[in-house]
Design an enzyme around this catalytic site. Sequence first.
Site, PDB file in Angstrom:
ATOM      1  N   ARG C 254       0.870  -1.177   0.000  1.00  0.00           N
ATOM      2  CA  ARG C 254       0.000   0.000   0.000  1.00  0.00           C
ATOM      3  C   ARG C 254       0.905   1.225   0.000  1.00  0.00           C
ATOM      4  O   ARG C 254       1.818   1.330   0.808  1.00  0.00           O
ATOM      5  CB  ARG C 254      -0.986  -0.001   1.171  1.00  0.00           C
ATOM      6  CG  ARG C 254      -0.391   0.189   2.556  1.00  0.00           C
ATOM      7  CD  ARG C 254      -1.424   0.586   3.620  1.00  0.00           C
ATOM      8  NE  ARG C 254      -1.055   0.174   4.966  1.00  0.00           N
ATOM      9  CZ  ARG C 254      -0.237   0.837   5.780  1.00  0.00           C
ATOM     10  NH1 ARG C 254       0.318   1.976   5.399  1.00  0.00           N
ATOM     11  NH2 ARG C 254       0.043   0.374   6.979  1.00  0.00           N
ATOM     12  N   HIS C 258      -2.245   3.676   6.465  1.00  0.00           N
ATOM     13  CA  HIS C 258      -3.137   2.549   6.765  1.00  0.00           C
ATOM     14  C   HIS C 258      -4.590   2.959   6.539  1.00  0.00           C
ATOM     15  O   HIS C 258      -5.355   2.256   5.890  1.00  0.00           O
ATOM     16  CB  HIS C 258      -2.918   2.109   8.207  1.00  0.00           C
ATOM     17  CG  HIS C 258      -3.948   1.166   8.712  1.00  0.00           C
ATOM     18  ND1 HIS C 258      -4.050  -0.130   8.269  1.00  0.00           N
ATOM     19  CD2 HIS C 258      -4.955   1.327   9.612  1.00  0.00           C
ATOM     20  CE1 HIS C 258      -5.061  -0.726   8.877  1.00  0.00           C
ATOM     21  NE2 HIS C 258      -5.631   0.136   9.692  1.00  0.00           N
ATOM     22  N   TYR C 267       6.384   5.340  11.130  1.00  0.00           N
ATOM     23  CA  TYR C 267       6.934   3.980  11.166  1.00  0.00           C
ATOM     24  C   TYR C 267       7.607   3.523   9.881  1.00  0.00           C
ATOM     25  O   TYR C 267       8.186   2.444   9.844  1.00  0.00           O
ATOM     26  CB  TYR C 267       5.860   2.972  11.582  1.00  0.00           C
ATOM     27  CG  TYR C 267       4.605   2.975  10.725  1.00  0.00           C
ATOM     28  CD1 TYR C 267       4.550   2.280   9.524  1.00  0.00           C
ATOM     29  CD2 TYR C 267       3.474   3.683  11.122  1.00  0.00           C
ATOM     30  CE1 TYR C 267       3.403   2.285   8.744  1.00  0.00           C
ATOM     31  CE2 TYR C 267       2.320   3.699  10.352  1.00  0.00           C
ATOM     32  CZ  TYR C 267       2.289   2.993   9.164  1.00  0.00           C
ATOM     33  OH  TYR C 267       1.158   3.007   8.395  1.00  0.00           O
TER      34      TYR C 267
HETATM   35  C1  LIG Z   1      -9.340  -8.080  16.100  1.00  0.00           C
HETATM   36  C2  LIG Z   1      -8.806  -6.755  15.675  1.00  0.00           C
HETATM   37  N1  LIG Z   1      -7.718  -6.249  16.285  1.00  0.00           N
HETATM   38  C3  LIG Z   1      -7.229  -5.046  15.944  1.00  0.00           C
HETATM   39  C4  LIG Z   1      -7.819  -4.298  14.969  1.00  0.00           C
HETATM   40  C5  LIG Z   1      -7.255  -2.925  14.577  1.00  0.00           C
HETATM   41  N2  LIG Z   1      -6.674  -2.987  13.238  1.00  0.00           N
HETATM   42  C6  LIG Z   1      -7.351  -2.598  12.154  1.00  0.00           C
HETATM   43  S1  LIG Z   1      -6.524  -2.872  10.731  1.00  0.00           S
HETATM   44  C7  LIG Z   1      -5.203  -3.521  11.559  1.00  0.00           C
HETATM   45  C8  LIG Z   1      -4.029  -4.035  10.789  1.00  0.00           C
HETATM   46  C9  LIG Z   1      -4.414  -5.082   9.781  1.00  0.00           C
HETATM   47  O1  LIG Z   1      -3.308  -5.497   9.066  1.00  0.00           O
HETATM   48  P1  LIG Z   1      -3.406  -6.488   7.835  1.00  0.00           P
HETATM   49  O2  LIG Z   1      -4.157  -7.715   8.245  1.00  0.00           O
HETATM   50  O3  LIG Z   1      -2.051  -6.686   7.303  1.00  0.00           O
HETATM   51  O4  LIG Z   1      -4.326  -5.745   6.779  1.00  0.00           O
HETATM   52  P2  LIG Z   1      -4.042  -4.363   6.043  1.00  0.00           P
HETATM   53  O5  LIG Z   1      -4.599  -3.292   6.933  1.00  0.00           O
HETATM   54  O6  LIG Z   1      -2.597  -4.242   5.814  1.00  0.00           O
HETATM   55  O7  LIG Z   1      -4.840  -4.446   4.794  1.00  0.00           O
HETATM   56  C10 LIG Z   1      -5.427  -3.487  12.931  1.00  0.00           C
HETATM   57  C11 LIG Z   1      -4.470  -3.930  13.952  1.00  0.00           C
HETATM   58  C12 LIG Z   1      -8.956  -4.850  14.357  1.00  0.00           C
HETATM   59  N3  LIG Z   1      -9.609  -4.206  13.394  1.00  0.00           N
HETATM   60  N4  LIG Z   1      -9.422  -6.070  14.724  1.00  0.00           N
END
Ligand SMILES: Cc1ncc(C[n+]2csc(CCOP(=O)(O)OP(=O)(O)O)c2C)c(N)n1
Lengths: 325, 325, 360, 360
Positions: C254, C258, C267
């Site tokens: 990406r 985020h 970061y």
């Molecule tokens: C159970 C849970 N824990 C924490 C979060 C907060 N959170 C939202 S997105 C994210 C990171 C997700 O990373 P990834 O799976 O790599 O997906 P990306 O955002 O990179 O598409 C976090 C920690 C959440 N939505 N759900």
Amino acid sequence: MQSLTLIQAITDGMRTMLRERDEVLVLGEDVGKNGGVFRATDGLQEEFGESRVIDTPLSEAGIIGSSVGMAMNGLLPIAEIQFMGFIYPAYEQIMTHATRMRYRTMGAYSVPLVIRAPYGAGVRAPEIHSDSTEALFTHMPGIKVVCPSTPYDAKGLLISAIEDPDPVLFMESLRLYRSVRGEVPEGKYSVEIGKGVKRKEGEDITLIGWGAMMPVLEKAAMEAEKKLISCEIIDLRTLYPIDKDIIAESVQKTGRCVIVHEAHATGGLGNDIISIINDTSFLYMKAPIQRVTGADVHVPFFALEDHYLPTPDRVMEAIEKAIYF
Amino acid sequence: MQSLTLIQAITDGMRTMLRERDEVLVLGEDVGKNGGVFRATDGLQEEFGESRVIDTPLSEAGIIGSSVGMAMNGLLPIAEIQFMGFIYPAYEQIMTHATRMRYRTMGAYSVPLVIRAPYGAGVRAPEIHSDSTEALFTHMPGIKVVCPSTPYDAKGLLISAIEDPDPVLFMESLRLYRSVRGEVPEGKYSVEIGKGVKRKEGEDITLIGWGAMMPVLEKAAMEAEKKLISCEIIDLRTLYPIDKDIIAESVQKTGRCVIVHEAHATGGLGNDIISIINDTSFLYMKAPIQRVTGADVHVPFFALEDHYLPTPDRVMEAIEKAIYF
Amino acid sequence: MGYEKDFPMQQIVDKDGFLILEDYKDKITRDLVLTFYRHLIRVRTFDRKAKNLQRQGRIGTYAMFEGQEGAQVGSAMALKENDWMYPTYRDHAASITFGHSLPTILAYWKGRVEGGVPPKGKHIVPPSVPIATQLPLAAGTAMAEKYKGTNNAVICYFGDGATSEGDFHEGMNFASVFKAPVVFFNQNNSYAISVPIEKQMNSKTIAQKSAAYAIPGVRIDGNDIFVVYFETLKALERARNGHGPTLIEAVTWRYGAHTTADDPTKYRNQEESEKRREFDPVTRVEKFMKNYGYWDDEWVENQKQLVEEEINQAVIEMEAMPSPNVSDLFDHIFAEPTWTIQEQKNAYLTHLRGEASCNH
Amino acid sequence: MGYEKDFPMQQIVDKDGFLILEDYKDKITRDLVLTFYRHLIRVRTFDRKAKNLQRQGRIGTYAMFEGQEGAQVGSAMALKENDWMYPTYRDHAASITFGHSLPTILAYWKGRVEGGVPPKGKHIVPPSVPIATQLPLAAGTAMAEKYKGTNNAVICYFGDGATSEGDFHEGMNFASVFKAPVVFFNQNNSYAISVPIEKQMNSKTIAQKSAAYAIPGVRIDGNDIFVVYFETLKALERARNGHGPTLIEAVTWRYGAHTTADDPTKYRNQEESEKRREFDPVTRVEKFMKNYGYWDDEWVENQKQLVEEEINQAVIEMEAMPSPNVSDLFDHIFAEPTWTIQEQKNAYLTHLRGEASCNH
Ligand SMILES: Cc1ncc(C[n+]2csc(CCOP(=O)(O)OP(=O)(O)O)c2C)c(N)n1
Ligand SMILES: Cc1ncc(C[n+]2csc(CCOP(=O)(O)OP(=O)(O)O)c2C)c(N)n1
Ligand SMILES: [Mg+2]
Ligand SMILES: [Mg+2]
């Protein structure tokens, strides 16, 4: 009519609905070949095959999560959680998927799922096998919670739960599984979710309970009669939504109330019931409402469980406290 | 003295204790390099290094479970759950390990763990980011729950939580993070867990709340004063164990009470408070206790969240209902 | 432990837009390429528009997917009409490609519950927010298709961070045990908010996690829409034919934050993201079109204009939505409201009417 | 997908008690063999005794481990004094070997909270009951040892069924990411209550699940105490040296029911269990001793008698325990009871006194 134990009535309810509708499935740990660790699903896999009565991996989030996905896709899963004390790994799935899918899609998807869970102490089970944590589910929007105390209600409520278009947590008292027996009609019938039932008419005080506490209330009421205290007994049967009317009607007559449950006092359903009485019947109450509940402590190792569980004696004390306030 | 926002006070509390004791660790998703998605841990990894301020995998059961294992082994972990709505994957770990280890070993092992979790609606966050589910934890034996509404209390309660020999769930209001500011002493001090505080003296009615609801109560009280209704305001600060005495003392004076919380009505802490009043102050109450709470519905998508959350207007209505009963 | 060599990253078209696997020559029709391109510019334009809408305060927090369009469009294009899609909050390129309505997606980020409603006749589940929790659901939905004896399949999206959650594991295991027709489509963009993949896991690839479930694992260049499309097709085919799930790891990036609420400079070095544009999934198709004679300025301009108009129209529709209906707060919790909810609704509507009459 | 060949089952001593890996010849001292044997007969005698106590109603439900003694004793013997052990409800052979007190274990199954208390100076966590939930704890305890800079390690036991739980995955991932000094010791007895491993997972081995975490995975004959002991030693050594966790799959078998509350004839042919006695871990050491001249009838008789006496003594101690103290219901929830608990305790003790005075 057949005379069945509570657990036989539950099996009969599942069998009835498995026969009635192809969409009904049963899944969970050891429910298939083994017929369930309590034999609640005994004979079902033989009758309906492995595609309808499914032994799953040891994975509560998997069981509930996949059931949600099936329910969204037209099936009517009945998921067994082996003991209520082991439902927590699936808590997230219940909390954010099973209960929210209808809202999140404005009804485009719904989750007609039944979660069966044996609950409660009193059978000398190993630790963590005896939880009674209905309050952790009644506080979740989007799920109903029922808890029968008789074989008739068990089958009728289970059928209602299976036919309910929304998730239902169906709590089964371990203690009552084989200790109560009663007449159960063959075939399909239902007991309405959301309605309590008066088990005994009385004048002086209302006793409210459900599930495994019902025999305790009945014994206490018999003791009370000896002291010329006339008890009305209400079996809630449904824990969410609680039957407000039956409570209000009764306490408005008696002006006194004892609520009994196994769960911890703080955050227990007793407080919800007190709140209902506060809302509906404030002016009628002649004494503070009494609660006889588990303490704010873990359901203990079984050597102490009799000291944890409400007993007829403790209920009797509460009755007297309310009467002689 | 420094003037800090709520979130700065929380950071300061962690920094103070990280300096004070080597056993204190901070861990969670994005708490290290990023300093937390709300910046609650900003600068801590720089000051204390990666071994003490730890970016973990995205794994709530892993975070809480490993924290329990560390706490049993002499450390004092502060685990961050990014939003309270994402705590449920760790529910099992809290329910059967964090809270039960002391009992199961008769004190041979204990779990001095702090779980920090931002909670509540009102900041236009995406769905499922706004839960306020304290009641799902106050019903668990073995864990305390606190929820500060001022920067002073936030730091003081956090320090108490870190020093507490048992698990503490520390709820942080998203809405208050940057909207309240106050004097906060430098260095170490503590606010006792289990004690509420009277924010305003009054005569006619007691308003009870905590966290993000405090400004709502204060506004409602100001409105009420205009109508010559004198409100006493109690900030509970600790949600388990609730300060029974401060409630009893106040309602015995006023005879009327409004309880306000974001969480759903059924199973909400409001009912616990009603139950405390029933037990302690039955004869003093002049009107049914009023609750202003979230409905028994999911915290909605944010376009409707203002209709979900208690408002000063709704509190005012409840005050009038109690007064003119 | 050197599993990464068992899961080499596959490509069909390299970063300069040249076909490197000749086998695919005949399968890559003009129509396919133009459809890729049209979808890609459509979703990219949508994404940038949505980001701007957030900047202007016209929607709330938004999760951008710029950089991941190849993975999302390519995989979604492999689906058939009756398949199911489980997207996350970042997978609007996938859901749009599969037929989701643009105003609905914008409504989602505007905090409107209407934003969760799938388009008529299309199985698109609302974006999963609690990370990884959708995997067991997707397994179950696929089990239901199998039970019903259809040929439909399910695609389930998730990120690199999601692989750390227990639900990832339970969903994969269920699907593999029950040979459920589901494709687990991972977008490895190397970050979970601020956490880089090296801190998320000790394994060098996500594809190798398939070993735990004894299912096929495939590692592909997620910015190569060609390999994404063909590998997803294959995996869906396996699923439809009763051979169970596949784990696809699409390696991507990406470019931006985020979400609009995130500041990536805390970061990571944003220069790295700029360098990644060399591997851009949209540009790559452009280059391919130019390399192989599919490029037509006029057609492209025309498409861009159509997309622009469509998206502007979507914004208009989103903003023209009637204001939120308070009843929606209460009406979709159960098929029939419980008395508690009904009472709360009545009380609240009475309160609102009271307020309205006070204020007027 | 044929990972099982990457994880062949290792043995040092075959079922007939012959050494098959000559490398180990010198490492297998007389003392080691006799210690193996002594522990094995001790725990087997204990297990049978406990099962009988349950039959007689002198303790509650009990989980037998007969058949799994080689895996448990061998792994526990590899531990050092200050290491930590996370056993399950079936791992008393391990905890006894590591130094747990027999009466305490019996008290556990008698429903006494005293049964959860670790022996003084020994880190033995109470048996984990909710399946797999101990893995993240074990990772954390190991992370703490690493943080403190010790050389201590953690061993964490779990069954084949446990691998399906999310907590298995999260614990493994945490340990691997943080290179925590922990050995994940799986006893694959092919069943989770009634569910055979083929329905539990699609993978042929549990060891291959290590690939997901890029940690070493080892598949061993769990009934060969020699390979169990030496492989666990190696894994502990790696842990102590900062190389992180290892997943050991010890293939074994429980002969009996899941617990005394279970009826295995519902789901498997008990004849198969009888056939498994050919691979018995205790008999194998006996054969080894006979094959290599370590067998001494007198010593063996003497040991058996000692064990018998010790266990009888443990039963006496268990039964001589003072009756449960009602205060224990209230006193260990918090370091200091909250007022709710204090009030509940007072009320209950008053109630009990009232009852006592009524009844007398
Ligand atoms: C159970 C849970 N824990 C924490 C979060 C907060 N959170 C939202 S997105 C994210 C990171 C997700 O990373 P990834 O799976 O790599 O997906 P990306 O955002 O990179 O598409 C976090 C920690 C959440 N939505 N759900
Ligand atoms: C979370 C959870 N779910 C269900 C159970 C009930 N249960 C107890 S033992 C068991 C089977 C465990 O199998 P395995 O992990 O192979 O260990 P084994 O009993 O074979 O030693 C089950 C399902 C439990 N204790 N915890
Ligand atoms: Mg990512
Ligand atoms: Mg097993």
